[in-house]
Design an enzyme around this catalytic site. Sequence first.
Site, short mmCIF file in Angstrom:
data_model
loop_
_atom_site.label_atom_id
_atom_site.label_comp_id
_atom_site.label_asym_id
_atom_site.label_seq_id
_atom_site.Cartn_x
_atom_site.Cartn_y
_atom_site.Cartn_z
N ASP A 189 -3.67 -4.00 6.53
CA ASP A 189 -4.07 -4.76 5.36
C ASP A 189 -3.08 -5.90 5.12
O ASP A 189 -1.87 -5.74 5.29
CB ASP A 189 -4.11 -3.86 4.13
CG ASP A 189 -5.12 -2.74 4.29
OD1 ASP A 189 -6.32 -3.02 4.22
OD2 ASP A 189 -4.69 -1.59 4.51
N SER B 169 0.86 -1.18 0.00
CA SER B 169 0.00 0.00 0.00
C SER B 169 0.90 1.24 0.00
O SER B 169 1.72 1.39 -0.90
CB SER B 169 -0.95 -0.03 1.21
OG SER B 169 -1.90 1.00 1.14
N HIS C 143 -2.58 -1.10 -3.43
CA HIS C 143 -3.79 -0.30 -3.21
C HIS C 143 -3.71 0.98 -4.02
O HIS C 143 -2.77 1.75 -3.89
CB HIS C 143 -3.95 0.01 -1.73
CG HIS C 143 -4.38 -1.18 -0.94
ND1 HIS C 143 -4.24 -1.25 0.43
CD2 HIS C 143 -4.95 -2.35 -1.31
CE1 HIS C 143 -4.71 -2.41 0.86
NE2 HIS C 143 -5.13 -3.09 -0.18
#
Length: 346
Positions: A133, A14, A41
């Site tokens: 995440d 991310s 992401h």
Amino acid sequence: MGEQTRDLIVVGASAGGVEALREFAGGLPGNLDAAVLVVLHLPPGGASALPAILARSGPLPVETAVHELSLEHGRIYVAPPDHHLLVRDGRMQLSRGPTENGYRPAVDVLFRSAAQAHGDGVIGVVLSGSLDDGSAGLASIKSRGGLALVQDPGDALYPGMPESALARVAVDQVLSANEMGAVLGGLVREPTNGGSGPPSRLEEVEDRIARAESAIGIGIPEVVDVSQPSGLACPDCHGVLFTVDELHSRYRCRVGHAWTAQALLEQQSKDVEHALWAALRALEEKRDLARRMSRNAREHGFGYVAERYTRHHDEASGAADTLRRYLLGGSLLPGGANEEPPGESA
């Protein structure tokens, strides 16, 4: 039939992920006996430059994932914006299933799908990113016999994802991003047991949701059948969130939006901030309107009415000043500051 090896590598990143992925791709061997699937992401709009960036960074060819395309060893496949990337029967699948932690593609979707499809033939890799995440998905990979590699938090621009994975998963190795390639080149040649148990009811539900498949008429339970209400609301659709994983503090709403507790807390803080800015705007408008009405009443000789509107003005003005100081103090989000959003760079 040949010996089964660990021939699928799934990678999630991310914030700070482009830099980590460049280092990661640069260290991979040119004769890698595995397919590599990558989720970074990204915001939903526009095209991703990540395939071109990674193709310049290392020896392996890189392409954007295509629905139903067969996986090939020695290639890197990148999830396109606004689509989850999944695996089934040796092929990639793309879907526009519900977001997870506000993202599509989402790291956990890829990791869970790979664990179900390839069992102990999967290696999961968590790179730089904020929040948590990838932790739940990496745990799924480990539970089905796969391996877990995590970027050294000290090597990551944003250590949140690596630190969360280390705290929640029995990780096999912790390495810098550029060290992982050589290690993976050896791990993919290791034989596996070649199997794992059937998926749980919850895993079935989450897989169906991610693939955007309907449960009607096919005998698969829904979120409400395999979990309990949490008393919390989904930031995406405002429906009830159900607790689907106590260990990793994960929640899903009836229609499938998924949140970890950490991501939910940050999103709720953002929602509170948005509401407070709207309240500030309303207070300032009320202040200005009350001043205008007070002036108008005084001009027409209604002194008592003018004083009443003046009190409204003073109350709104004081509340607006207090709220503005609070908002500008930057203490609304967890940790007291916004995380830099993930993005791409050349």
